[in-house]
Structure formats: C-alpha cells, structure tokens
Design an enzyme around this catalytic site. Sequence first.
Site, mmCIF file in Angstrom:
data_model
loop_
_atom_site.group_PDB
_atom_site.id
_atom_site.type_symbol
_atom_site.label_atom_id
_atom_site.label_comp_id
_atom_site.label_asym_id
_atom_site.label_seq_id
_atom_site.Cartn_x
_atom_site.Cartn_y
_atom_site.Cartn_z
ATOM 1 N N SER A 42 0.846 -1.199 0.000
ATOM 2 C CA SER A 42 0.000 0.000 0.000
ATOM 3 C C SER A 42 0.875 1.241 0.000
ATOM 4 O O SER A 42 1.638 1.487 0.935
ATOM 5 C CB SER A 42 -0.901 0.021 1.230
ATOM 6 O OG SER A 42 -1.507 1.294 1.325
ATOM 7 N N HIS A 74 -1.253 -1.115 -4.189
ATOM 8 C CA HIS A 74 -2.536 -0.760 -3.580
ATOM 9 C C HIS A 74 -2.586 0.750 -3.327
ATOM 10 O O HIS A 74 -1.649 1.325 -2.767
ATOM 11 C CB HIS A 74 -2.676 -1.545 -2.268
ATOM 12 C CG HIS A 74 -3.996 -1.439 -1.597
ATOM 13 N ND1 HIS A 74 -5.108 -2.150 -2.002
ATOM 14 C CD2 HIS A 74 -4.398 -0.719 -0.516
ATOM 15 C CE1 HIS A 74 -6.120 -1.878 -1.209
ATOM 16 N NE2 HIS A 74 -5.721 -1.004 -0.296
ATOM 17 N N ASP A 81 -4.760 3.743 -1.631
ATOM 18 C CA ASP A 81 -5.809 4.034 -0.652
ATOM 19 C C ASP A 81 -6.300 5.467 -0.777
ATOM 20 O O ASP A 81 -5.587 6.404 -0.398
ATOM 21 C CB ASP A 81 -5.265 3.823 0.768
ATOM 22 C CG ASP A 81 -5.131 2.353 1.122
ATOM 23 O OD1 ASP A 81 -6.106 1.606 0.931
ATOM 24 O OD2 ASP A 81 -4.041 1.961 1.595
ATOM 25 N N MET A 115 -8.858 8.263 0.517
ATOM 26 C CA MET A 115 -9.722 8.570 1.669
ATOM 27 C C MET A 115 -10.241 9.994 1.571
ATOM 28 O O MET A 115 -9.481 10.902 1.229
ATOM 29 C CB MET A 115 -8.936 8.432 2.963
ATOM 30 C CG MET A 115 -8.272 7.088 3.150
ATOM 31 S SD MET A 115 -7.341 7.078 4.684
ATOM 32 C CE MET A 115 -6.521 5.486 4.541
ATOM 33 N N HIS A 152 -8.369 1.458 -3.883
ATOM 34 C CA HIS A 152 -9.297 1.189 -2.788
ATOM 35 C C HIS A 152 -9.929 2.518 -2.366
ATOM 36 O O HIS A 152 -9.289 3.332 -1.700
ATOM 37 C CB HIS A 152 -8.514 0.538 -1.634
ATOM 38 C CG HIS A 152 -9.307 0.323 -0.386
ATOM 39 N ND1 HIS A 152 -8.714 0.032 0.833
ATOM 40 C CD2 HIS A 152 -10.639 0.323 -0.144
ATOM 41 C CE1 HIS A 152 -9.651 -0.126 1.749
ATOM 42 N NE2 HIS A 152 -10.825 0.063 1.195
ATOM 43 N N MET A 201 -12.125 4.744 -0.194
ATOM 44 C CA MET A 201 -12.797 4.857 1.109
ATOM 45 C C MET A 201 -13.491 6.207 1.105
ATOM 46 O O MET A 201 -13.052 7.165 1.754
ATOM 47 C CB MET A 201 -11.749 4.744 2.231
ATOM 48 C CG MET A 201 -11.225 3.330 2.387
ATOM 49 S SD MET A 201 -9.668 3.255 3.282
ATOM 50 C CE MET A 201 -8.534 3.425 1.901
ATOM 51 N N MET A 229 -11.730 -6.021 5.026
ATOM 52 C CA MET A 229 -10.855 -5.192 5.852
ATOM 53 C C MET A 229 -10.572 -5.936 7.155
ATOM 54 O O MET A 229 -11.496 -6.408 7.818
ATOM 55 C CB MET A 229 -11.523 -3.846 6.173
ATOM 56 C CG MET A 229 -11.668 -2.889 4.999
ATOM 57 S SD MET A 229 -10.119 -2.477 4.180
ATOM 58 C CE MET A 229 -9.177 -1.700 5.509
ATOM 59 N N GLY A 241 -9.149 3.606 7.234
ATOM 60 C CA GLY A 241 -8.856 4.977 7.614
ATOM 61 C C GLY A 241 -7.388 5.267 7.894
ATOM 62 O O GLY A 241 -6.926 6.376 7.651
ATOM 63 N N PHE A 242 -6.675 4.260 8.396
ATOM 64 C CA PHE A 242 -5.282 4.513 8.780
ATOM 65 C C PHE A 242 -4.424 3.283 8.523
ATOM 66 O O PHE A 242 -4.888 2.159 8.721
ATOM 67 C CB PHE A 242 -5.186 4.867 10.271
ATOM 68 C CG PHE A 242 -5.964 6.094 10.635
ATOM 69 C CD1 PHE A 242 -5.372 7.355 10.563
ATOM 70 C CD2 PHE A 242 -7.293 6.001 11.014
ATOM 71 C CE1 PHE A 242 -6.097 8.495 10.881
ATOM 72 C CE2 PHE A 242 -8.036 7.141 11.330
ATOM 73 C CZ PHE A 242 -7.435 8.390 11.263
ATOM 74 N N GLY A 243 -3.189 3.525 8.120
ATOM 75 C CA GLY A 243 -2.214 2.446 8.064
ATOM 76 C C GLY A 243 -1.693 2.180 9.469
ATOM 77 O O GLY A 243 -1.937 2.962 10.392
ATOM 78 N N GLY A 244 -1.000 1.082 9.634
ATOM 79 C CA GLY A 244 -0.301 0.821 10.892
ATOM 80 C C GLY A 244 -1.148 0.321 12.045
ATOM 81 O O GLY A 244 -0.705 0.336 13.185
ATOM 82 N N ASP A 258 -6.964 -6.705 3.844
ATOM 83 C CA ASP A 258 -6.267 -5.420 3.959
ATOM 84 C C ASP A 258 -6.261 -4.924 5.399
ATOM 85 O O ASP A 258 -7.326 -4.693 5.978
ATOM 86 C CB ASP A 258 -6.998 -4.418 3.042
ATOM 87 C CG ASP A 258 -6.357 -3.043 3.022
ATOM 88 O OD1 ASP A 258 -5.280 -2.862 3.614
ATOM 89 O OD2 ASP A 258 -6.962 -2.143 2.392
ATOM 90 N N GLY A 259 -5.063 -4.751 5.945
ATOM 91 C CA GLY A 259 -4.909 -4.113 7.255
ATOM 92 C C GLY A 259 -4.182 -4.977 8.259
ATOM 93 O O GLY A 259 -4.589 -6.102 8.535
ATOM 94 N N GLY A 260 -3.074 -4.463 8.765
ATOM 95 C CA GLY A 260 -2.348 -5.154 9.833
ATOM 96 C C GLY A 260 -1.660 -6.434 9.413
ATOM 97 O O GLY A 260 -1.408 -7.301 10.243
ATOM 98 N N GLY A 314 1.001 -2.344 4.049
ATOM 99 C CA GLY A 314 1.524 -0.986 4.001
ATOM 100 C C GLY A 314 2.760 -0.843 4.852
ATOM 101 O O GLY A 314 3.892 -0.862 4.359
ATOM 102 N N SER A 315 2.554 -0.729 6.164
ATOM 103 C CA SER A 315 3.687 -0.474 7.053
ATOM 104 C C SER A 315 4.670 -1.638 7.070
ATOM 105 O O SER A 315 5.870 -1.413 7.247
ATOM 106 C CB SER A 315 3.198 -0.143 8.466
ATOM 107 O OG SER A 315 2.192 -1.021 8.871
#
Length: 215
Positions: free
Chosen positions: A7, A32, A34, A36, A65, A67, A136, A141-144, A174-176, A196-197
């Site tokens: 991402s 990816h 994102d 927003m 993606h 949002m 999700m 809304g947020f990475g990390g 997607d996420g974490g 992402g992170s």
Amino acid sequence: MHWIAPSVLSADFGCLKQEIECINQSEADLLHVDVMDGVFVPNISFGFPLMKPLKAYSTKPLDVHLMIVHPEKYVERFCDAGAWSVGFHLEAVDDPMPIVRLIRQKHVRTCLTINPDISEERLLPYLDQVDMVLLMSVYAGFGGQSFIPETLNKIRRVRQWIDERHLPTLLEVDGGIHLKNAKEVFDAGADVLVAGSAVFGAKDRQEVIHQMKNC
Ligand code: DX5
Ligand code: ZN
C-alpha cells in the site's frame, strides 16, 4: 494464489519515484492505492493528482481502494486514470450494482469491500458479480493498525463460498498484515494481501515482499 499488494499510503512521499521503483523491482503483484475522503473515514489521503505519477512510474497494476462516500461520482475517473481495479465499500452505497456496471463499462476490474463490522453475508449476493472482494482486517482509515483476529473466520467463510460456486473471484485482505501473520491469512483463504507499514516500514522492502509471498 499468493499475491502481495504493497500500500503506497505508507510510502515516503518525499521520494515517491524511488519508492515505486523499489516496488517495481520486487515480487509484488499489485500496487494498492488508498483513497480517503475525510467523510467515509476520519482521514484524508490523496486523490486524482497522485494517480498520474503512480501510473507513470509503477509497472505494477494499480489496485485502487476507495474509502469515500458517493463512489458513483468518481469511479469512472479512477478507471480513466489507469486503475487495474477499482474497489469501493458496500456500506457506503445503497445499491452497488449500478457502480459495478460503471466500472465494468470501462473494462476495469471491480472490487467490493467491507469494514470489520459488516457481515460477510452481505457480500454473498455479489460474489459472482465482481472480480474481487476485499475484507478489511482493520477499520478503514489509517495504516499501521493491528490485525483484527476475527477476520480469519470471515476469510474462511468467503473462501468457502467462492470455492463452492467455482467462482474466479479473488479474495483480498487489507490491514495489519505483517510477516508474522501473513501465512495464517493466506492459509485461511486469502488470495491477495495488502501490506503498508510491513513493506514500507522495512529497510529491505523487496525481502519482506519476497518472504510474504513465499510464506
Ligand atoms: C487502511 C488502508 C490499508 C492500509 C494498510 O484504511 O485501506 O490499505 O494502508 O496499512 P497497514 O498494512 O499498515 O495496516
Ligand atoms: Zn486499502
């Protein structure tokens, strides 16, 4: 299938070109993107202006993606900007099908997405109407953020529905996602992992992507 989609949200925008070139040289399958709007999610990222350099520099297909509220107003522009796929949130719209058709008319892949508090049952009627579904594993809304473990059961259920129906629909999560949980998420039935992170926070991005893809 084990696809990795870094991402770009977590990239260093001060040297975006190098960041993307690094991903180009990696085993990543998609990039990816994102988007927003500060309304659907409590954060603002970027929009159309970033599509230009991403399209120009990235040799990886762009997995957009959205949002945002009112995706019907903007999906065609993201298609025209060179997206490989355009995804939007099911809970952001009354009826996803007219929007799916707008994207399809542009010959771009469609992805339907749900946040962690939306039941996967709501995706069921559309599984054969879209190219990809995105679960999700954090709130958009947020990475990390940290991976929500309950997502694993959702992934297993959606995987089962796709397989029972012999659908070509891809399942993206997607996420974490990090090296420590990537195998578990793939084993639960994901085809595509967004990271992402985990990727951009690492010194050796290409090695993380390699390890994730081959875990
Ligand atoms: C969250 C975004 C994710 C995010 C993932 O709203 O949709 O794609 O960038 O970031 P990590 O991998 O850091 O959770
Ligand atoms: Zn995303």
